[in-house]
Enzyme design. Structure first.
Site: not given
Ligand code: PEP
Length: 252
Positions: A11, A13, A97, A99, A169, A175, A215
């Site tokens: 992703n 973003k 997601h 966000e 998630e 992040g 992460s």
């Molecule tokens: C995400 O935003 O879906 C995500 C998993 O981000 P990150 O890997 O940076 O934690």
């Protein structure tokens, strides 16, 4: 038992211009060579979809959008219809997601409509669910996941489970560099799988793919993928770099 093909989705973003996306996919395809044991998906912003789909042709890498709107056309300023995505060759779409839920007010009802609309248009949904730190601390993880899965799949039929991907998630892991332990990821992904089967019927347990996201890095993907109920990963930060994303795909 049905063998579920591991899926690694990146992703991006709100990152990468069309030219950067094009260069990334060409470099990734060269780096990975022929990939068969794992499905690799990248999700650029809307503006990069056309360039990235073109660059991905013949590589085995497929492309996801990061969002869609459920209507087919009309007075919906700023939105993008599912048919507009498929007309570009987009095959997947990330829906709900955290966000989008937290910053743009997406509810489970909106997520459910988007999931239905994606399936109507042969776009495979990657539906995201996950608890906040506060919910985890309050012992509400299970309740939260059960609710999000149940409501998000409200308009999906039993036969569609094989098209469906659910990404667990935990919001506290996105992040932040704080990955869930493999055992915690397994526990939550197993719970998600059980709930999908509860909603869509027992056969869904074998066919739905459940990803972990939060992460993920080249260093932790191996331990995560060794968990029975983790079928792959949704990767944010580490998907922006060709080498780290390639290593994640290889280790998956
Ligand atoms: C995400 O935003 O879906 C995500 C998993 O981000 P990150 O890997 O940076 O934690």
């Amino acid at each position: 038992m049905v063998a579920r093909i591991p899926l690694i989705a990146g992703n991006w973003k709100m990152n990468k211009t069309p030219a950067e996306g094009d260069a990334f996919v060409r470099a990734l395809a060269t780096r990975l060579g022929t990939i068969e044991a794992v499905e690799v998906v990248v999700a650029p912003p809307f503006t990069g979809l056309q360039a990235v789909v073109s660059a991905s042709l013949g590589t085995g890498i497929t492309v996801a959008a990061q969002n869609l709107f459920w209507e087919e056309r009309g007075a919906f300023t700023g939105e993008v219809a599912p048919g507009m995505l498929t007309s570009l060759g987009v095959r997947w779409v990330i829906i709900g997601h955290s966000e989008r839920r937290q910053l743009f007010g997406e509810t489970d009802q909106i997520v459910a409509r988007k999931v239905r609309s994606a399936l109507n248009h042969d776009l495979r949904p990657i539906m995201c669910v996950g608890e906040t730190q506060e919910e985890r601390d309050a012992g509400m993880t299970e309740e939260r996941l059960v609710s999000q899965v149940t409501k998000g799949l409200a308009h999906v039929t039993a036969g569609e489970a094989g098209e469906l991907v659910v990404a667990y998630e935990p919001i506290w892991a996105i992040g932040t560099g704080r990955t869930a332990t493999p055992a915690a990821a397994q526990e939550a992904c197993a719970l998600v799988r059980r709930q999908v089967a509860q909603v869509l019927g027992p056969a869904a347990r074998e066919t739905v793919r459940v990803l972990y996201g939060g992460s993920v890095t080249p260093d932790n993907i191996g331990d995560l993928m060794r968990q029975d109920d983790v079928d792959g990963a949704l990767v944010g930060g580490a998907s922006l770099d060709v080498e780290s994303f390639a290593v994640i795909a290889e280790r998956a």
